[in-house]
Write an enzyme that holds these catalytic residues in place. Structure first.
Site, PDB file in Angstrom:
ATOM      1  CG  ASN A 171      -1.844   0.912   1.462  1.00  0.00           C
ATOM      2  OD1 ASN A 171      -1.715   2.205   0.551  1.00  0.00           O
ATOM      3  ND2 ASN A 171      -2.906   0.981   2.117  1.00  0.00           N
ATOM      4  N   GLY A 220      -6.655   7.731  10.026  1.00  0.00           N
ATOM      5  CA  GLY A 220      -5.718   8.008  11.143  1.00  0.00           C
ATOM      6  C   GLY A 220      -6.318   8.983  12.100  1.00  0.00           C
ATOM      7  NE  ARG A 269      -4.516  14.659  -0.695  1.00  0.00           N
ATOM      8  CZ  ARG A 269      -5.039  13.350  -0.716  1.00  0.00           C
ATOM      9  NH1 ARG A 269      -5.804  13.261  -1.511  1.00  0.00           N
ATOM     10  NH2 ARG A 269      -4.492  12.799   0.335  1.00  0.00           N
ATOM     11  CG  HIS A 327     -10.822   7.072   5.115  1.00  0.00           C
ATOM     12  ND1 HIS A 327     -10.333   5.717   5.102  1.00  0.00           N
ATOM     13  CD2 HIS A 327      -9.646   7.789   5.040  1.00  0.00           C
ATOM     14  CE1 HIS A 327      -8.853   5.557   4.998  1.00  0.00           C
ATOM     15  NE2 HIS A 327      -8.375   6.746   4.911  1.00  0.00           N
ATOM     16  CG  LEU A 328     -12.393  12.057   9.219  1.00  0.00           C
ATOM     17  CD1 LEU A 328     -13.023  12.576  10.599  1.00  0.00           C
ATOM     18  CD2 LEU A 328     -12.684  12.535   8.288  1.00  0.00           C
ATOM     19  N   GLY A 329      -8.004  11.365   7.535  1.00  0.00           N
ATOM     20  CA  GLY A 329      -6.642  11.138   7.762  1.00  0.00           C
ATOM     21  C   GLY A 329      -5.841  12.301   6.882  1.00  0.00           C
ATOM     22  CD  GLU A 385      -6.498   2.368   2.680  1.00  0.00           C
ATOM     23  OE1 GLU A 385      -7.100   3.195   2.113  1.00  0.00           O
ATOM     24  OE2 GLU A 385      -5.310   2.232   2.731  1.00  0.00           O
ATOM     25  NE  ARG A 411      -5.064   3.227  -1.029  1.00  0.00           N
ATOM     26  CZ  ARG A 411      -4.420   4.766  -0.959  1.00  0.00           C
ATOM     27  NH1 ARG A 411      -3.204   4.738  -0.879  1.00  0.00           N
ATOM     28  NH2 ARG A 411      -5.180   5.886  -1.299  1.00  0.00           N
ATOM     29  CG  HIS A 418      -5.319   6.846  16.150  1.00  0.00           C
ATOM     30  ND1 HIS A 418      -5.236   5.738  16.945  1.00  0.00           N
ATOM     31  CD2 HIS A 418      -5.227   6.291  14.755  1.00  0.00           C
ATOM     32  CE1 HIS A 418      -4.869   4.784  16.280  1.00  0.00           C
ATOM     33  NE2 HIS A 418      -4.808   5.239  15.053  1.00  0.00           N
ATOM     34  CG  ASP A 432       0.703  15.526  12.885  1.00  0.00           C
ATOM     35  OD1 ASP A 432      -0.431  15.153  13.248  1.00  0.00           O
ATOM     36  OD2 ASP A 432       1.733  14.710  12.944  1.00  0.00           O
ATOM     37  CG  HIS A 443     -10.129   7.271   1.201  1.00  0.00           C
ATOM     38  ND1 HIS A 443     -10.626   8.703   1.306  1.00  0.00           N
ATOM     39  CD2 HIS A 443      -8.895   7.350   1.473  1.00  0.00           C
ATOM     40  CE1 HIS A 443      -9.573   9.147   1.617  1.00  0.00           C
ATOM     41  NE2 HIS A 443      -8.355   8.438   1.721  1.00  0.00           N
TER      42      HIS A 443
END
Length: 396
Positions: free
Chosen positions: A9, A326, A239, A206-208, A377, A91, A330, A281, A179
């Site tokens: 991946n 991610g 982005r 899907h948050l990362g 994934e 992937r 978390h 981050d 995703h």
């Protein structure tokens, strides 16, 4: 040890991989690894399911990708001993309108994937580079492509179509969504938890570093936030997410920016990094008291809540909200703040369950089932690769 499948991946600065046992009940993870290229000297680390380090090595030459992959393959050979590595699953971010199911990679498939690079310039080259290296290192080893866009292939026209002249839709200018391998894993996980969950009107967040939403029902994608490319929808690490297209025309005309310069801004300099001027981050920004960092987090939360509400329109209601990725898995702070903005929809979280990242974090008073489900994934790719190999080995 039985035969195995290796899953790669590839991200922008890392290659995650997993080695999977092929069992009658499905693939089972043997170990996971990370080739981290953030530093000047990349590091390859492999751990078993209990987190015990099996292999750890600084790589002297970050430009020698074939050498780095050869290290991985040689380690796998030794780990498997007399058993076989059946295939490598990859992937691939963009499959376009035609690559909509897992497929064995040959020169023609590789060329078709390469042609889609303009639609995913940040990701597609990173996905394809290891494939070429492995073709050189192990030409006899089957490689399988699994596409992030495939899960959304059957979106209806109201979710898929852009409001531009129809002739462009015929040229493939449409919403593809991304995703998908993560969403496919979550859909299967919901069915494993309870068959009734698959019937619920569910939004998966899907948050990362890359973030998107998927409106999910009966295990299928109904709507999603990313579009032709992975720029659309939610604000992300670097982005921009959804932006007035007039902004781009203005920047081109008034500031004489070229397409390449715009691409760099939109993919690498925007999002959390662009607004905060501090970091991409989320952990750094949540901990910061800098006004621009605070504004970046506020904007991320606001945009996510708005888009979740929009997905509820596509579903004609909202029964379940799943956080993954991610940040989603978390960051209790981000989960709490998004749900607070959705209180009018009936979302309420249990603070202690949220702090513990419990499987279910909804308060007793919540009208929406709220869950935290770690995604994989790599597991989705291993399952798809095993199924494709079964079809090849057993023509029936």
């Amino acid at each position: 040890m039985p035969d195995a499948i290796l899953v790669l991946n590839a991200g922008s600065t890392t290659i995650k991989f997993g080695l999977f046992d092929i069992l009658p009940t499905g693939p089972q993870s043997l170990c996971k690894g990370l080739l981290d290229e953030h530093d000047a000297t990349p590091r390859l680390t492999i751990k078993d399911g209990d987190g015990v380090v099996l292999f750890d090595k600084q790589q002297p030459d970050r430009d020698d990708e074939a050498g780095l992959l050869d290290d991985i393959l040689n380690w796998v050979d030794g780990y498997l001993a007399s058993d076989d590595l059946l295939a490598i699953g990859h992937r691939i971010v963009h499959g376009g309108p035609d690559l909509v199911a897992p497929v064995f990679i040959d020169d023609a498939v590789l060329e078709a994937m390469q042609a889609l690079t303009p639609l995913a310039p940040l990701h597609q080259p990173r996905c394809l580079s290891p494939i070429r290296s492995i073709m050189s290192l192990r030409p006899e080893l089957p490689q399988i492509a699994c596409f992030d866009t495939a899960f959304h292939h059957d979106l209806g026209p109201l979710s898929r179509r852009f409001a531009i002249p129809r002739r462009f839709d015929g040229l493939g200018v449409r919403r593809y969504g991304f995703h998908g391998l993560s969403y496919q894993f979550i859909a299967q996980r919901l069915a494993e938890i309870s068959p009734t969950l698959t019937e619920k009107r569910t939004v998966v967040a899907h948050l990362g570093s890359g973030s998107s939403l998927c409106a999910l029902r009966n295990g299928a994608s109904v709507d999603t936030t990313m579009g032709l490319t992975a720029l659309d929808g939610l604000m992300m690490a670097t982005r921009c997410g959804t932006i007035d297209p007039g902004v781009l025309l203005y920047l081109q005309r008034a500031h004489d920016l070229s397409p390449d310069e715009l691409e760099k801004i939109l993919y690498y300099e925007s999002g959390l990094l662009g607004v905060s001027g501090l970091s991409a981050d989320m952990r750094v920004l949540v901990a910061s008291d800098e006004p621009h960092a605070i504004e970046a987090v506020d904007l991320f939360v606001e945009r996510a809540a708005k888009e979740i509400a929009a997905m509820a329109v596509s579903l004609q209601g909202l029964d379940c909200l799943v956080f993954t990725g991610g940040i989603g898995e978390h960051s209790a702070t981000i989960r709490a703040r998004i749900c607070a903005r959705l209180a009018w929809l009936g979302a309420a979280i249990d603070p202690q369950a949220n702090a513990d990242a419990a499987d279910r974090i909804a308060a007793a008073s919540s009208h929406i089932d709220i869950r935290v489900i770690p995604t994989s994934e790599e597991t989705t790719i291993a399952r798809a690769s095993a199924n494709l190999l079964d079809g090849r080995l057993d023509p029936r």
